[in-house]
Design a protein around this motif. Structure first.
Motif, short mmCIF file in Angstrom:
data_model
loop_
_atom_site.label_atom_id
_atom_site.label_comp_id
_atom_site.label_asym_id
_atom_site.label_seq_id
_atom_site.Cartn_x
_atom_site.Cartn_y
_atom_site.Cartn_z
N THR A 7 75.23 74.64 44.72
CA THR A 7 73.79 74.87 44.81
C THR A 7 73.33 75.79 43.69
O THR A 7 72.29 75.56 43.08
CB THR A 7 73.42 75.47 46.19
OG1 THR A 7 73.84 74.55 47.20
CG2 THR A 7 71.93 75.72 46.31
N ALA A 10 73.15 73.78 40.55
CA ALA A 10 71.96 72.91 40.56
C ALA A 10 70.69 73.72 40.32
O ALA A 10 69.81 73.29 39.56
CB ALA A 10 71.87 72.16 41.89
N LEU A 11 70.60 74.89 40.94
CA LEU A 11 69.43 75.76 40.71
C LEU A 11 69.37 76.19 39.25
O LEU A 11 68.29 76.19 38.64
CB LEU A 11 69.49 76.99 41.62
CG LEU A 11 69.22 76.75 43.10
CD1 LEU A 11 69.59 77.99 43.91
CD2 LEU A 11 67.77 76.36 43.34
N MET A 14 68.15 73.26 37.21
CA MET A 14 66.74 73.00 37.46
C MET A 14 65.84 74.02 36.76
O MET A 14 64.87 73.66 36.09
CB MET A 14 66.47 73.01 38.96
CG MET A 14 65.03 72.67 39.32
SD MET A 14 64.75 72.76 41.10
CE MET A 14 64.39 74.49 41.28
N PHE A 15 66.18 75.30 36.90
CA PHE A 15 65.34 76.32 36.29
C PHE A 15 65.51 76.38 34.78
O PHE A 15 64.57 76.75 34.07
CB PHE A 15 65.55 77.68 36.97
CG PHE A 15 64.80 77.78 38.27
CD1 PHE A 15 63.44 78.05 38.28
CD2 PHE A 15 65.43 77.55 39.47
CE1 PHE A 15 62.72 78.10 39.46
CE2 PHE A 15 64.73 77.60 40.68
CZ PHE A 15 63.38 77.88 40.67
N VAL A 17 65.92 73.68 32.86
CA VAL A 17 65.05 72.59 32.39
C VAL A 17 63.58 72.99 32.53
O VAL A 17 62.79 72.82 31.60
CB VAL A 17 65.34 71.28 33.16
CG1 VAL A 17 64.28 70.22 32.88
CG2 VAL A 17 66.72 70.76 32.80
N ALA A 18 63.22 73.55 33.68
CA ALA A 18 61.83 73.96 33.89
C ALA A 18 61.42 75.03 32.87
O ALA A 18 60.31 74.97 32.32
CB ALA A 18 61.65 74.49 35.32
N GLU A 51 62.30 81.92 33.70
CA GLU A 51 63.06 80.84 34.34
C GLU A 51 64.40 80.63 33.64
O GLU A 51 65.41 80.38 34.30
CB GLU A 51 62.23 79.56 34.38
CG GLU A 51 61.10 79.67 35.38
CD GLU A 51 60.35 78.38 35.63
OE1 GLU A 51 60.83 77.30 35.21
OE2 GLU A 51 59.29 78.43 36.26
N ALA A 55 67.96 81.23 35.44
CA ALA A 55 68.95 80.15 35.43
C ALA A 55 70.33 80.70 35.06
O ALA A 55 71.34 80.33 35.67
CB ALA A 55 68.52 79.05 34.46
N CYS A 75 59.11 82.43 42.77
CA CYS A 75 58.65 81.17 43.34
C CYS A 75 57.39 81.36 44.20
O CYS A 75 56.51 80.50 44.22
CB CYS A 75 59.76 80.50 44.15
SG CYS A 75 61.06 79.80 43.12
N ARG A 103 55.82 68.86 45.91
CA ARG A 103 56.29 70.06 45.20
C ARG A 103 55.80 71.33 45.90
O ARG A 103 56.56 72.29 46.05
CB ARG A 103 55.77 70.00 43.76
CG ARG A 103 56.26 71.09 42.89
CD ARG A 103 55.80 70.83 41.47
NE ARG A 103 56.14 71.96 40.64
CZ ARG A 103 55.48 72.33 39.58
NH1 ARG A 103 54.44 71.64 39.18
NH2 ARG A 103 55.85 73.37 38.89
N LEU A 110 62.78 75.61 48.99
CA LEU A 110 63.43 76.02 47.75
C LEU A 110 63.74 77.51 47.78
O LEU A 110 64.83 77.94 47.41
CB LEU A 110 62.56 75.68 46.54
CG LEU A 110 63.08 76.17 45.19
CD1 LEU A 110 64.42 75.54 44.84
CD2 LEU A 110 62.05 75.89 44.09
#
Length: 121
Positions: A7, A10-11, A14-15, A17-18, A51, A55, A75, A103, A110
């Motif tokens: 997890t 993955a977080l 995700m962050f 890329v964001a 972000e 990450a 968040c 979202r 999230l």
């Protein structure tokens, strides 16, 4: 790898890329910054950098717990921008309204996932 470890990975992805998207699509992100927030472009660049930092930090054991708390609070802080985008789909980067509202709806789960993945075992 444990479920928490997966997890966190993955977080982090995700962050990362964001965060990178904040720099690639600065104007699009600035358009969803609520009107009461000054200097939207600067805010987008700062939040993109945050972000990217979050990450990385969720993957560093000595930083993980503090990063998780700060990321969860972050968040909460960006939720108004997500709502702004959902209310005005023209700002939604071409995403369908259902995706924009999903979202918003997924923000609380999230946050719970971030807290779970970064807390002490």
């Amino acid at each position: 790898m444990t479920a928490r470890g997966a997890t966190r990975a993955a977080l982090a992805a995700m962050f990362a890329v964001a965060g990178a998207l904040h720099f690639a699509l600065t104007d699009a992100f600035a358009a969803i910054v609520p009107a009461l927030v000054p200097a939207p472009r600067a805010v987008v660049l700062v939040t993109g950098a945050l972000e990217l930092a979050f990450a990385a930090a969720v993957l560093v054991p000595s930083m993980r717990r503090g990063a998780g708390v700060l990321l969860a609070l972050y968040c909460v802080a960006v939720l108004p921008a997500n709502v702004t985008m959902a209310l005005d789909p023209a700002l939604g980067l071409g995403l369908p309204p259902a995706v924009l509202w999903a979202r918003v709806a997924l923000q609380l789960p999230l946050i719970a996932l971030i807290v779970w993945a970064t807390r002490k075992p």
